[in-house]
Design a protein around this motif. Structure first.
Motif, mmCIF file in Angstrom:
data_model
loop_
_atom_site.group_PDB
_atom_site.id
_atom_site.type_symbol
_atom_site.label_atom_id
_atom_site.label_comp_id
_atom_site.label_asym_id
_atom_site.label_seq_id
_atom_site.Cartn_x
_atom_site.Cartn_y
_atom_site.Cartn_z
ATOM 1 N N UNK A 25 -1.736 6.525 8.557
ATOM 2 C CA UNK A 25 -2.162 6.019 7.259
ATOM 3 C C UNK A 25 -1.342 4.774 6.960
ATOM 4 N N UNK A 26 -1.986 3.751 6.461
ATOM 5 C CA UNK A 26 -1.277 2.551 6.013
ATOM 6 C C UNK A 26 -0.782 2.833 4.598
ATOM 7 N N UNK A 30 -1.007 2.364 -0.869
ATOM 8 C CA UNK A 30 -0.957 3.398 -1.900
ATOM 9 C C UNK A 30 0.374 3.362 -2.650
ATOM 10 N N UNK A 31 0.354 3.922 -3.838
ATOM 11 C CA UNK A 31 1.594 4.067 -4.609
ATOM 12 C C UNK A 31 2.563 4.931 -3.807
ATOM 13 N N UNK A 32 3.853 4.672 -3.947
ATOM 14 C CA UNK A 32 4.848 5.425 -3.179
ATOM 15 C C UNK A 32 4.782 6.938 -3.396
ATOM 16 N N UNK A 33 4.251 7.364 -4.510
ATOM 17 C CA UNK A 33 4.220 8.797 -4.815
ATOM 18 C C UNK A 33 3.062 9.538 -4.153
ATOM 19 N N UNK A 34 2.096 8.822 -3.615
ATOM 20 C CA UNK A 34 0.899 9.482 -3.070
ATOM 21 C C UNK A 34 1.253 10.404 -1.911
ATOM 22 N N UNK A 35 1.961 9.890 -0.917
ATOM 23 C CA UNK A 35 2.312 10.717 0.251
ATOM 24 C C UNK A 35 3.197 11.884 -0.169
ATOM 25 N N UNK A 55 -11.094 14.424 -2.275
ATOM 26 C CA UNK A 55 -12.262 13.893 -2.990
ATOM 27 C C UNK A 55 -11.990 12.494 -3.533
ATOM 28 N N UNK A 56 -10.789 12.278 -4.030
ATOM 29 C CA UNK A 56 -10.415 10.961 -4.546
ATOM 30 C C UNK A 56 -10.387 9.926 -3.425
ATOM 31 N N UNK A 57 -9.819 10.308 -2.281
ATOM 32 C CA UNK A 57 -9.786 9.406 -1.137
ATOM 33 C C UNK A 57 -11.201 9.077 -0.667
ATOM 34 N N UNK A 58 -12.073 10.072 -0.674
ATOM 35 C CA UNK A 58 -13.464 9.844 -0.266
ATOM 36 C C UNK A 58 -14.169 8.904 -1.245
ATOM 37 N N UNK A 63 -10.744 6.339 4.441
ATOM 38 C CA UNK A 63 -10.957 7.293 5.533
ATOM 39 C C UNK A 63 -9.644 7.760 6.148
ATOM 40 N N UNK A 64 -8.664 6.866 6.269
ATOM 41 C CA UNK A 64 -7.392 7.269 6.864
ATOM 42 C C UNK A 64 -6.683 8.305 5.996
ATOM 43 N N UNK A 65 -6.742 8.133 4.688
ATOM 44 C CA UNK A 65 -6.125 9.102 3.780
ATOM 45 C C UNK A 65 -6.900 10.417 3.790
ATOM 46 N N UNK A 66 -8.221 10.331 3.904
ATOM 47 C CA UNK A 66 -9.031 11.548 4.019
ATOM 48 C C UNK A 66 -8.600 12.355 5.242
ATOM 49 N N UNK A 67 -8.378 11.677 6.358
ATOM 50 C CA UNK A 67 -7.940 12.354 7.576
ATOM 51 C C UNK A 67 -6.580 13.012 7.406
ATOM 52 N N UNK A 68 -5.679 12.318 6.712
ATOM 53 C CA UNK A 68 -4.340 12.862 6.476
ATOM 54 C C UNK A 68 -4.415 14.117 5.615
#
Length: 81
Positions: A25-26, A30-35, A55-58, A63-68
């Protein structure tokens, strides 16, 4: 031996630290708090919160965040397995 393997599998599923199976994921997008939030939800096995993240990522075409998130949901047992 079977008990050792089961214990290792359980420990691997509880980890919220990056593993070789975590999708790339790049995080700069994203905001630092997301991960941190996703990893905390995964560690707590909060499948409802993880589904909301997915759902938010979709909705935002990440797509990369959805996979994570999907990998974290799988590791947390959100798919019943």
């Amino acid at each position: 031996m079977r008990q050792v393997l089961a214990s290792l599998a359980l420990l691997a599923g509880c980890s919220s630290t990056p593993t070789s199976t975590d999708p790339d994921v790049d995080w700069d997008k994203f905001a630092p708090t997301v991960k941190q939030r996703i990893d905390t939800e995964a560690k707590a096995k909060d499948c409802e919160a993880l589904q909301t993240e997915f759902d938010s990522a979709e909705l935002n075409h990440h797509a990369d965040l959805m996979g994570y998130v999907d990998a974290k949901m799988n590791a947390a047992g959100c798919y019943g397995g």
